[in-house]
Motif scaffolding. Structure first.
Motif, PDB file in Angstrom:
ATOM      1  N   SER A 166      -3.735  14.234  19.795  1.00 33.61           N
ATOM      2  CA  SER A 166      -4.773  14.267  18.764  1.00 33.61           C
ATOM      3  C   SER A 166      -4.348  13.511  17.510  1.00 33.61           C
ATOM      4  N   HIS A 167      -3.080  13.644  17.145  1.00 31.02           N
ATOM      5  CA  HIS A 167      -2.571  13.007  15.924  1.00 31.02           C
ATOM      6  C   HIS A 167      -1.678  11.802  16.238  1.00 31.02           C
ATOM      7  N   GLU A 193      -8.270  21.812  26.264  1.00 29.43           N
ATOM      8  CA  GLU A 193      -8.108  20.369  26.423  1.00 29.43           C
ATOM      9  C   GLU A 193      -7.598  20.055  27.821  1.00 29.43           C
ATOM     10  N   LYS A 195     -10.378  14.476  21.478  1.00 27.36           N
ATOM     11  CA  LYS A 195     -10.768  14.529  20.073  1.00 27.36           C
ATOM     12  C   LYS A 195      -9.584  14.146  19.197  1.00 27.36           C
ATOM     13  N   LYS A 196      -9.796  13.165  18.319  1.00 26.58           N
ATOM     14  CA  LYS A 196      -8.744  12.741  17.399  1.00 26.58           C
ATOM     15  C   LYS A 196      -8.663  13.694  16.213  1.00 26.58           C
ATOM     16  N   ASN A 197      -7.428  13.872  15.712  1.00 22.59           N
ATOM     17  CA  ASN A 197      -7.169  14.705  14.532  1.00 22.59           C
ATOM     18  C   ASN A 197      -7.682  16.126  14.702  1.00 22.59           C
ATOM     19  N   GLU A 198      -7.606  16.628  15.941  1.00 20.94           N
ATOM     20  CA  GLU A 198      -8.024  17.999  16.244  1.00 20.94           C
ATOM     21  C   GLU A 198      -6.825  18.931  16.077  1.00 20.94           C
ATOM     22  N   GLY A 199      -6.973  19.996  15.324  1.00 23.41           N
ATOM     23  CA  GLY A 199      -5.872  20.927  15.110  1.00 23.41           C
ATOM     24  C   GLY A 199      -4.921  20.450  14.031  1.00 23.41           C
ATOM     25  N   ASN A 229      -4.604  21.153  22.634  1.00 22.37           N
ATOM     26  CA  ASN A 229      -5.517  22.076  21.976  1.00 22.37           C
ATOM     27  C   ASN A 229      -6.148  22.980  23.030  1.00 22.37           C
ATOM     28  N   ARG A 238      -0.625  23.958  21.002  1.00 23.38           N
ATOM     29  CA  ARG A 238      -0.266  23.452  19.682  1.00 23.38           C
ATOM     30  C   ARG A 238       0.509  24.488  18.860  1.00 23.38           C
TER      31      ARG A 238
END
Length: 652
Positions: free
Chosen positions: A227-228, A119, A3-7, A116, A130
């Motif tokens: 994610s980021h 994950e 998942k992108k941009n998670e957290g 995350n 994280r």
């Protein structure tokens, strides 16, 4: 799925800059007029927020926005000298950089993926949650650049306009890292935002060497936030840990290919080179090998050099597999680089006219670099990776210290090489017809063999086994090295393997353009084939023949011997290639030694891989089907001919 941009975005959380207005206010406060005018040419909100938060987190005394101009490059070179990160050598354009003696390779024990909850992370990698990473980065990177200059570079990993290129920010307080980036990557300041808009993403890298002291190395870390798509590196200097455009961003590219590529994209630890064949044709080859296992030598054996370390691959609309090099230079290991095996590279390293950053070699009293295996007269004293050195010097354990570290490197632009191909900058890449996989295998596989089909080829890559090299701090022994990419696969191995089967088995590849997949191994020893010496059974330059045979096999010019592991070359074909390509005799006795199947060794390798992958989750069934098929065929051969099967017996 990843998942992108998670957290939380860690740099944004620590920096505290949430809006463009806040970012612009910080720029006006922290940048001088020249660099404020440069950053005002950028307008993409996410780019500006990443840069602003890196400044707020690291608190540098000055911010230098690097446009890639010659004046900017000169500033970075001078800064590296001023800070003592590099020193001038007598040959014009040459400098020497020494890493801390305790940090001469990738710090794999201190390298983590930021995860995350729940994950999936590769079983071969380390992870940190994280929230824990946030605490560590806040504590150790907060204010880390106080008193220093932050250099902000905007690069693209691949030619501008290519389908598989990746834009990336490199933000660092190390002038050596910035200098290396200018040689190895394409500064895309003027095209950066356009490329981000076209491709829909960019990577961010934040690094600081801190105080660059041995006592800080236990607190060195490399964190990768999948994610980021942001990496953090601190308290370290070795380029494999700090030039995050390289292996840090390669990991993100692997993720992108596996989870977003739809079976039509790969990011691989591969060289790219062109082989000249009959009738003036050029056949493009990409090949994987673990770091320190001869990728540069193999790439330079080609007639048309594109890259020696990384490859981005995709299937185009015409059904071709295309490849580009994310880099435009070499960060190459120099141990055993010599005029016999690497004449073109030696020409550039030993003659004026090229910019070269040396690292961790010995510099003699005349300012000349020296390294193990260069085939030249060696000095008896100088300064190397551990300090002042003289012949016979021993370490605390009583071991003689070599003239150079086994992971000593040279950094040089690809354009300096005599076999440089202008295809390096072609956005359409090169049509890739041969894929090879290799490692430091002293006793099992033959020098070259071609897979029966795509599934068998993927299994060759999955089953690389290689002796550990000096590229990883603390690594030893012989270990599995899937696709030579294992240290850079962030997610589950099963996901990565599925992407390989999907890509090379794709119906989108035209039948007449489908690459052959093959194994290479030029590390067989005399000892493993009945002799008493541990020397190689052959020479480095023989790889020209192995590649030449694959080039001709691709076009149907040579026949082959079918075996359970794949297709082996016939003696007469190799003899002719040895004569025409490297002007060297090739006795039948050597052929029999190199290409006889030592069945028990191969069966042990198959059993090792079957057991190891059996412990992983969601491994595609094709792997086990191929290994079972190969095992059954080898047992049948052993029953008929015994544990060593010669090519002549195989032809029967």
């Amino acid at each position: 799925m990843l998942k992108k941009n998670e957290g939380i975005d860690i740099v944004r959380e620590i920096g505290g800059i949430q809006t463009i207005e806040q970012a612009q206010a910080l720029f006006e406060k922290r940048l001088d007029g020249e660099h404020l005018s440069r950053i005002r040419t950028l307008s993409h909100p996410e780019i500006l927020l990443k840069i602003a938060n890196a400044i707020a987190m690291c608190d540098p005394a000055r911010v230098f926005i690097n446009t890639g101009s010659e004046a900017d490059c000169q500033f970075i070179r001078r800064l590296a000298l001023y800070k003592g990160e590099e020193a001038i050598l007598p040959m014009e354009g040459h400098t020497i950089h020494h890493d801390l003696k305790e940090e001469q390779g990738r710090i794999i024990d201190r390298t983590f993926y930021i995860a995350n909850p729940d994950e999936k992370i590769s079983s071969l990698a380390n992870k940190i949650l994280r929230e824990d990473a946030l605490v560590d980065v806040r504590e150790k990177m907060g204010g880390i650049m106080a008193g220093s200059t932050m250099v902000v570079g905007l690069y693209i990993r691949g030619p501008v306009g290519a389908a598989a290129s990746n834009p990336a920010l490199e933000i660092t307080s190390s002038a050596y890292v910035s200098h290396s980036a200018e040689i190895l990557y394409r500064n895309a300041f003027s095209d950066f935002e356009k490329e981000v808009e076209r491709l829909g993403h960019f990577y961010t890298n934040v690094h600081s060497e801190g105080l660059n002291r041995p006592e800080d190395l236990p607190n060195a870390r490399v964190f990768m936030d999948r994610s980021h798509r942001t990496t953090y590196s601190f308290n370290c200097t070795y380029a494999g840990n700090t030039l995050l455009l390289k292996k840090g961003n390669h990991r993100f590219s692997v993720d992108k290919a596996v989870y977003e590529g739809g079976g039509r994209e790969l990011a691989e630890h591969m060289f790219i080179t062109g082989i000249s064949g009959p009738g003036g044709r050029v056949t493009w080859v990409a090949g994987a090998a673990p770091s320190g296992c001869g990728k540069t030598t193999t790439a330079m054996a080609g007639n048309h050099f594109v890259g020696d370390d990384l490859a981005q691959m995709w299937i185009d609309s015409n059904g071709s597999v295309r490849s580009i090099n994310p880099e435009c230079g070499i960060f190459g290991i120099v141990e055993d680089v010599n005029r016999e095996g690497d004449p073109m590279l030696m020409d550039r390293l030993r003659n004026p006219g090229s910019e070269v950053i040396w690292s961790n070699v010995l510099i003699d009293e005349n300012g000349t670099p020296h390294w193990t295996g260069n085939g030249e007269a060696q000095p008896i004293r100088g300064r190397n990776f551990q300090g002042p050195w003289k012949k016979g010097l021993k370490d605390a354990g009583g071991n003689e210290i070599p003239i150079s570290h086994p992971n000593a490197r040279c950094t040089i632009s690809s354009t300096a090489l005599a076999n440089y191909s202008e295809k390096t900058e072609a956005p359409e890449g090169v049509e890739t017809r041969v894929i090879t996989y290799s490692g430091r295998d002293s006793d099992t596989m033959p020098p070259v063999w071609a897979a029966k089909n795509a599934e068998h080829g993927v299994v060759i890559g999955a089953c690389i086994v290689s002796a550990a090299t000096a590229t990883e701090v603390g690594a030893s022994g012989v270990k599995r090295a899937p696709w030579a990419n294992a240290p850079f696969i962030p997610g589950a191995l099963g996901d990565y393997m599925k992407a390989q089967f999907d890509f090379f088995g794709s119906s989108a590849i035209a039948d007449d353009k489908r690459p052959i997949l093959a194994g290479l191994n030029y590390f067989l020893t005399h000892e493993a084939r009945g002799g008493s010496s541990r020397k190689l059974l052959g020479e480095k330059k023989d790889v020209k023949v192995w590649l030449g045979w694959l080039e001709r096999r691709t076009h149907g010019d040579v026949d082959a011997i079918e075996t359970p592991i794949g297709f082996l070359p016939r003696y007469d074909d190799l003899k002719a290639l040895f004569e025409t390509l490297i002007d060297k005799p090739y006795p039948k006795t050597l052929y029999d030694q190199q290409f006889s199947l030592y069945v028990d060794n191969i069966l042990a390798r198959i059993d090792l891989q079957t057991a190891a992958y059996g412990r992983e989750e969601n491994i595609p069934g094709q792997l086990f089907d191929v290994l079972r098929e190969q095992r059954d065929g080898l047992i049948a051969l052993k029953t008929q001919f015994g544990p060593v099967v010669t090519p002549e017996q195989l032809e029967k």
